[in-house]
Scaffold this motif. Structure first.
Motif, PDB file in Angstrom:
ATOM      1  N   ILE A 150      -0.612   5.850 -19.942  1.00  0.00           N
ATOM      2  CA  ILE A 150      -1.424   5.311 -19.818  1.00  0.00           C
ATOM      3  C   ILE A 150      -1.718   4.067 -19.166  1.00  0.00           C
ATOM      4  N   SER A 151      -0.803   3.954 -18.768  1.00  0.00           N
ATOM      5  CA  SER A 151      -0.128   2.468 -17.211  1.00  0.00           C
ATOM      6  C   SER A 151      -0.752   2.977 -16.910  1.00  0.00           C
ATOM      7  N   ALA A 152      -0.129   4.483 -15.915  1.00  0.00           N
ATOM      8  CA  ALA A 152       0.074   5.031 -14.911  1.00  0.00           C
ATOM      9  C   ALA A 152      -1.557   5.503 -13.949  1.00  0.00           C
ATOM     10  N   ALA A 153      -1.946   5.523 -15.282  1.00  0.00           N
ATOM     11  CA  ALA A 153      -3.584   5.296 -14.907  1.00  0.00           C
ATOM     12  C   ALA A 153      -4.187   4.263 -14.236  1.00  0.00           C
ATOM     13  N   LEU A 154      -4.137   3.257 -15.120  1.00  0.00           N
ATOM     14  CA  LEU A 154      -4.585   1.895 -14.019  1.00  0.00           C
ATOM     15  C   LEU A 154      -3.846   2.191 -12.804  1.00  0.00           C
ATOM     16  N   VAL A 155      -2.131   2.508 -12.521  1.00  0.00           N
ATOM     17  CA  VAL A 155      -2.071   2.351 -11.585  1.00  0.00           C
ATOM     18  C   VAL A 155      -2.344   2.939  -9.968  1.00  0.00           C
ATOM     19  N   ARG A 156      -3.174   4.230 -10.689  1.00  0.00           N
ATOM     20  CA  ARG A 156      -3.877   4.584  -9.891  1.00  0.00           C
ATOM     21  C   ARG A 156      -4.865   4.656  -9.747  1.00  0.00           C
ATOM     22  N   ASP A 157      -5.571   3.874 -10.727  1.00  0.00           N
ATOM     23  CA  ASP A 157      -7.250   3.166 -10.379  1.00  0.00           C
ATOM     24  C   ASP A 157      -6.659   2.042  -9.054  1.00  0.00           C
ATOM     25  N   ALA A 158      -5.874   1.115  -9.517  1.00  0.00           N
ATOM     26  CA  ALA A 158      -5.158   0.163  -8.828  1.00  0.00           C
ATOM     27  C   ALA A 158      -5.036   0.781  -7.010  1.00  0.00           C
ATOM     28  N   GLY A 159      -5.206   2.279  -7.378  1.00  0.00           N
ATOM     29  CA  GLY A 159      -4.532   2.294  -5.487  1.00  0.00           C
ATOM     30  C   GLY A 159      -3.051   2.764  -4.730  1.00  0.00           C
ATOM     31  N   PHE A 160      -2.676   3.237  -5.886  1.00  0.00           N
ATOM     32  CA  PHE A 160      -1.178   3.118  -6.071  1.00  0.00           C
ATOM     33  C   PHE A 160      -0.454   4.471  -6.261  1.00  0.00           C
ATOM     34  N   ALA A 161       1.299   4.751  -5.842  1.00  0.00           N
ATOM     35  CA  ALA A 161       1.266   6.300  -6.564  1.00  0.00           C
ATOM     36  C   ALA A 161       2.451   5.310  -7.407  1.00  0.00           C
TER      37      ALA A 161
END
Lengths: 205, 205
Positions: free
Chosen positions: A152-163
């Motif tokens: 779930i946190s990974a989706a937030l990381v991607r939304d923030a523009g990071f790998a």
């Protein structure tokens, strides 16, 4: 899913700006006026801390380690995903308070009853949030924690523009926090500046 | 300057092949036949350990941590530069024996009276030595230790076809060894393979 960002320092404000328009955000801070001002700037909402936490599924602790630890022990976090971005620096910034035997993430988890703590963003300087996401899309955010909470946190990381670079369970923070400290040492003590970030290269041939 | 490489495992043999023709090398190992065989392959010399150490200005300990520590306490190393490449792994490889309060490099230094220990190569998988130097020239070898000894070791690192990243005095190994452990975890436990290496990216824009 609603994401609360607690703290309006460089990290909290920077992440909020990155997530604006991509996430349902609610900003909160002991400095309520700062939370309100940034929320207005990015078109999100702000609230008192307890309200923001109550409404959120994901709570990002954009606080220094000591404050994050205290927060984890005093707020009602049952069922929440709690994202810990800290490095547990010594007061003089010369090194970490601890490593190897425990980690900031695990200390925060032990205070945050019923929450799932995820380590993330501790190797990302706030200044990177100001860069174009095109420039950071290959920069990894290292994630450690419960598998579902990390997903779930990974989706937030991607939304923030990071790998996304998943490192395993929460005790992997014992390695990620020294990496954060090394990043700080390179950036400040060794003069490389705060536009840098660690990543892994793959060697060909 | 003469460089002795002690140990003929993957790291010692790989580094020897990389330095062949660029350095005056002398190889040594408890397995003298292996040292002789690799020396013949690359056109360098081999010798018993004590002889190799006596002749060398730089001694690369291409040994596991326990053996390196023992070596440092038993050989005559006065005035030598001693390059420590180890990660002090627990016997089950699940983590480090210690970090933050001390490091393998500092433990080896405390045994190696009169030598200057330099930390290097502990984030470089042996498999990278088999790649073309063109492919590794931007891969950093992180160096920590006495400033003059690091400078001399940096020339060896460049001869081996890697970039140099100086991290400061020897206690910086307290951060470099967790980085080595994280590299091992990514490579093995997390399946990224042993062609990877950590480096720092610079974000533009």
């Amino acid at each position: 899913m609603k994401t609360a960002i607690i703290g309006t320092g460089n990290m909290g404000a920077g992440l909020a700006r990155r997530l604006a328009g991509k996430r349902d955000l609610i900003l909160a801070s002991r400095n309520g006026a700062a939370a309100k001002s940034i929320a207005e700037e990015i078109g999100s909402s702000s609230a008192p801390i307890a309200t923001a936490v109550a409404e959120a599924d994901i709570v990002v602790l954009a606080l220094p380690y000591g404050s994050a630890l205290e927060f984890a022990g005093s707020e009602a976090l049952e069922g929440k995903i709690l994202i810990d971005i800290t490095n547990p620096l010594k007061p003089d910034f010369s090194g970490l308070l601890f490593a190897n035997e425990t980690s900031a993430a695990e200390q925060i988890q032990s205070n945050a009853k019923g929450a799932k703590v995820v380590k993330a963003f501790n190797t990302i300087f706030a200044e990177l949030f100001a860069a174009s996401p095109d420039q950071t899309v290959t920069i990894p955010v290292f994630l450690a924690g419960d598998e579902d909470a990390v997903e779930i946190s990974a989706a937030l990381v991607r939304d923030a523009g990071f790998a996304v670079e998943k490192i395993g369970s929460l005790d992997a923070a014992r390695l990620l926090e020294p990496l954060g400290m090394l990043n700080i040492r390179l950036g400040y003590g060794l003069g490389r500046g705060t536009r840098i970030a660690p990543k892994w290269a793959v060697v060909q041939g």
